[in-house]
Design an enzyme around this catalytic site. Sequence first.
Site, PDB file in Angstrom:
ATOM      1  N   LEU A  83       0.880  -1.341   0.043  1.00  0.00           N
ATOM      2  CA  LEU A  83       0.132   0.010  -0.087  1.00  0.00           C
ATOM      3  C   LEU A  83       0.886   1.376   0.032  1.00  0.00           C
ATOM      4  CD1 LEU A  83      -2.798  -0.999   2.560  1.00  0.00           C
ATOM      5  CD2 LEU A  83      -2.831  -1.022   0.058  1.00  0.00           C
ATOM      6  N   GLU A 123      -9.703   0.256   8.626  1.00  0.00           N
ATOM      7  CA  GLU A 123      -9.341  -0.772   9.007  1.00  0.00           C
ATOM      8  C   GLU A 123      -7.860  -0.576   9.875  1.00  0.00           C
ATOM      9  OE1 GLU A 123     -11.037  -4.436   6.514  1.00  0.00           O
ATOM     10  OE2 GLU A 123      -9.229  -3.474   5.858  1.00  0.00           O
ATOM     11  N   LYS A 125      -4.274  -1.176  10.814  1.00  0.00           N
ATOM     12  CA  LYS A 125      -3.074  -1.745  10.126  1.00  0.00           C
ATOM     13  C   LYS A 125      -2.133  -2.721  11.201  1.00  0.00           C
ATOM     14  CE  LYS A 125       0.913  -0.302   7.142  1.00  0.00           C
ATOM     15  NZ  LYS A 125       1.778  -1.427   7.750  1.00  0.00           N
ATOM     16  N   ASP A 127       0.534  -4.758  12.867  1.00  0.00           N
ATOM     17  CA  ASP A 127       2.220  -5.064  12.911  1.00  0.00           C
ATOM     18  C   ASP A 127       2.478  -6.424  13.190  1.00  0.00           C
ATOM     19  OD1 ASP A 127       4.573  -4.184  12.448  1.00  0.00           O
ATOM     20  OD2 ASP A 127       4.733  -3.075  14.236  1.00  0.00           O
ATOM     21  N   ARG A 146       4.011 -13.383   2.382  1.00  0.00           N
ATOM     22  CA  ARG A 146       3.763 -12.357   1.340  1.00  0.00           C
ATOM     23  C   ARG A 146       4.779 -12.487   0.387  1.00  0.00           C
ATOM     24  NH1 ARG A 146       5.318  -7.639  -0.569  1.00  0.00           N
ATOM     25  NH2 ARG A 146       3.852  -6.324  -1.827  1.00  0.00           N
ATOM     26  N   TYR A 229      -8.728 -10.352   6.496  1.00  0.00           N
ATOM     27  CA  TYR A 229      -9.380  -8.914   5.956  1.00  0.00           C
ATOM     28  C   TYR A 229      -9.678  -8.753   4.601  1.00  0.00           C
ATOM     29  CZ  TYR A 229      -4.152  -8.273   5.485  1.00  0.00           C
ATOM     30  OH  TYR A 229      -3.032  -8.305   5.100  1.00  0.00           O
ATOM     31  N   LYS A 293      -9.686   2.479   2.447  1.00  0.00           N
ATOM     32  CA  LYS A 293     -10.121   1.914   1.119  1.00  0.00           C
ATOM     33  C   LYS A 293     -11.207   2.159   0.570  1.00  0.00           C
ATOM     34  CE  LYS A 293      -8.263  -2.729   2.806  1.00  0.00           C
ATOM     35  NZ  LYS A 293      -8.456  -3.998   3.143  1.00  0.00           N
ATOM     36  N   LYS A 317       0.225   5.817   8.102  1.00  0.00           N
ATOM     37  CA  LYS A 317       1.409   5.384   9.123  1.00  0.00           C
ATOM     38  C   LYS A 317       1.307   6.548  10.129  1.00  0.00           C
ATOM     39  CE  LYS A 317       4.287   2.493   8.317  1.00  0.00           C
ATOM     40  NZ  LYS A 317       4.640   1.371   8.960  1.00  0.00           N
ATOM     41  N   CYS A 411      42.175   6.184  17.996  1.00  0.00           N
ATOM     42  CA  CYS A 411      41.250   5.304  17.253  1.00  0.00           C
ATOM     43  C   CYS A 411      41.274   4.075  18.469  1.00  0.00           C
ATOM     44  CB  CYS A 411      41.819   4.448  16.269  1.00  0.00           C
ATOM     45  SG  CYS A 411      40.670   3.354  15.537  1.00  0.00           S
ATOM     46  N   CYS A 414      42.594   0.755  17.061  1.00  0.00           N
ATOM     47  CA  CYS A 414      43.892   0.291  16.715  1.00  0.00           C
ATOM     48  C   CYS A 414      44.751   1.274  17.385  1.00  0.00           C
ATOM     49  CB  CYS A 414      44.148   0.433  15.327  1.00  0.00           C
ATOM     50  SG  CYS A 414      43.946   2.149  14.509  1.00  0.00           S
ATOM     51  N   CYS A 427      40.448   8.013  11.616  1.00  0.00           N
ATOM     52  CA  CYS A 427      41.529   7.135  11.874  1.00  0.00           C
ATOM     53  C   CYS A 427      42.449   6.853  10.393  1.00  0.00           C
ATOM     54  CB  CYS A 427      41.351   5.581  12.352  1.00  0.00           C
ATOM     55  SG  CYS A 427      42.668   4.507  12.726  1.00  0.00           S
ATOM     56  N   CYS A 433      44.002  -1.118  10.695  1.00  0.00           N
ATOM     57  CA  CYS A 433      42.918  -1.107  11.555  1.00  0.00           C
ATOM     58  C   CYS A 433      41.832  -2.013  11.297  1.00  0.00           C
ATOM     59  CB  CYS A 433      42.273   0.423  11.389  1.00  0.00           C
ATOM     60  SG  CYS A 433      40.805   0.744  12.559  1.00  0.00           S
TER      61      CYS A 433
END
Length: 674
Positions: A83, A123, A125, A127, A146, A229, A293, A317, A411, A414, A427, A433
């Site tokens: 979607l 509806e 969504k 997760d 899917r 759904y 929808k 979202k 660093c 090293c 570095c 390294c």
Amino acid sequence: MQLSEKLDRMKSLIEEINKHNYYYYTLDQPVISDADYDILYDELVALEKETGVLLPESPTQRVGGELLKGFTEHKHLVRLWSLDKAQNLDDLMAWHARVRKLVEEHRARNPEEELPPLSYVLELKYDGLTLNLTYEDGLLVQAATRGNGVVGEGILPQVKTIRSIPLQIPYDQGVLEVQGEGIMNLSVLEEYNKTAAEPLKNARNAAAGALRNLNPKVTAERRLDAFIYNVGYSGSLQFADHREMVDFLKSNHFKVNPYILYMDTIEEVAQEIERISEMRFDLDYLIDGAVVKIADMRTRELLGYTDKFPRWAIAYKFEAEETTTVLKGVTWDVGRTGKLTPVATVEPVELAGVTVQKCTLNNMGDIERKNLKYALGTLVIIRRSNDVIPEILGKVSDDRDGEEIVVPTICPACGTELEQRGAHLFCGNRLGCKPQLIARITHYASRDAMDIETFSVMTAEQLYEELDLRDPADLYDLTFEDLIGLERFGEKKATNLLEAIDKSKTRGLSSFLFALGIPNTGKTTTKVLSDHFGSLEKVMAASKEELMALPDIGEIVADSIVTFFRDETMRRSIERMLESGVRPAAEEKAEPASIDSMFAGKTIVLTGTLHSMSRDEAAKKLERLGAKVTGSVSKKTDMVIAGENAGSKLAKAKELGLQILDDEEELLRLLDGI
């Protein structure tokens, strides 16, 4: 009791047990006690043992049998579409405006056709993990993930453990595919973790991991649930609207979420989305948005699809979640180029469905801008949006009440003294390294570079430690005897890796140049180099002036390229690769299409996200039409094609008054046939 009588009794028991499963797991309205249910179930198990017969719809098959060897591919009968997304109400209204315009245009062209006024379905969504269920003559015969929308992975034994999914349905007229979401309820996760040897971090990963586990018994232990759904495919069924389809699902004993709202105006939809955003934290399962929808099926049909999305639906979202937690520490990671990046460790906290323990910080300037210099041990605000790595927004208090984040001078990997270049620390120990060398080898083998299949950062680390691998050129010296002695390397893995390394010898020049990891260059620049010079030798010999004459290459990039190829260590590495049989030839240019095009002879920049194709695919099509695709915007740019979330390049194009194409459907029309 004769065999035929036992079989009749088994069928009767199966029908009765499945009916009670439906009342208990789908409707949450049990009509018999657990003890009475167990009597029926035990009788069925005994009869199955006596007869040696297992009927396909028997509930005894839900428990999960032997360990599976792997997943098989399943091609969906119809595509499972993703979607398009709305991040805010403006995006939602823009989608609605597009839908209304298309419907009005259709009505103008077809005045004799009566369409109902636009109405909407709202509806939740979920997760979790998308499921595609296949029934033949009423029996569940396949369940799949899917996948890419066309082909998924068969997970029937795992899905059979979900007791709210019927093994047999009343509709027995041919093949039916329905879609839904596999989930783990939050209350179930909490109970599971009370006794689990290894507690699960979040419900989404718990559900996805269980459904993609090769041991169905593990899936059964997680007590998953599912909401259905959509009817994706049926040979003869037709529904006038969404409500009819939902009624069909319910009548066939599928578990449908009671939260489905039908509305007449988009304003009502927007108001309800605000309410969902507030109530989502009271639900016993994870959601990350809402789905809007068009309700009428004929209207959906005429609206149709883009290459990637249905035009008649959109996913809203929710905004990124924010919370507070304690900043425990900051470590400094060393990357492929030697650049150090600070990474924050925070007290574990649940955010947007996951447990957050690490957050991004760009550099010391970012730390100071966000008032984090003296924040160790104090409360900070963090945000996570969808699957983006969480970031620290700032400190809760303005006081200097925490310990100081100390900027390293050497660093951490090293011990080499660090250099300040602009906003970042580097570095300079490129050859000694460890994280730089491992990252360089991993980058060389990555998909966009030499595409050495099965290679990973873990492989690079193992070869570094156990075979003293220090240079990408060392890959071509590996032998079967070297690999077979390593831990986790069997004959097949060793053979596959060596074959993949050998196959990489024929990658194109632009991929090879990208694999070398020349500082300040990316895929666009290396392709420009490959197309212009045509051979590795000419690229290596190019002067700064020659390079700066090319599009997208300024003084800094030109200096980086010249310096890189003058480095004796780099030159020796390349020589070793060539001696091993690496032959990076320039890719043949596709002949321009023999049609007139508005793109012919134009210099074009692509920016943002395209939904119907990748930017690389779009660039190739534009080049077939005679365009010159570059990576940066300048006065020489003729047009900027802007996808979703286009940033600074689009802003610069507007500032320069350049031609902008930001309609993806129009782009598809212009590229049609290429």
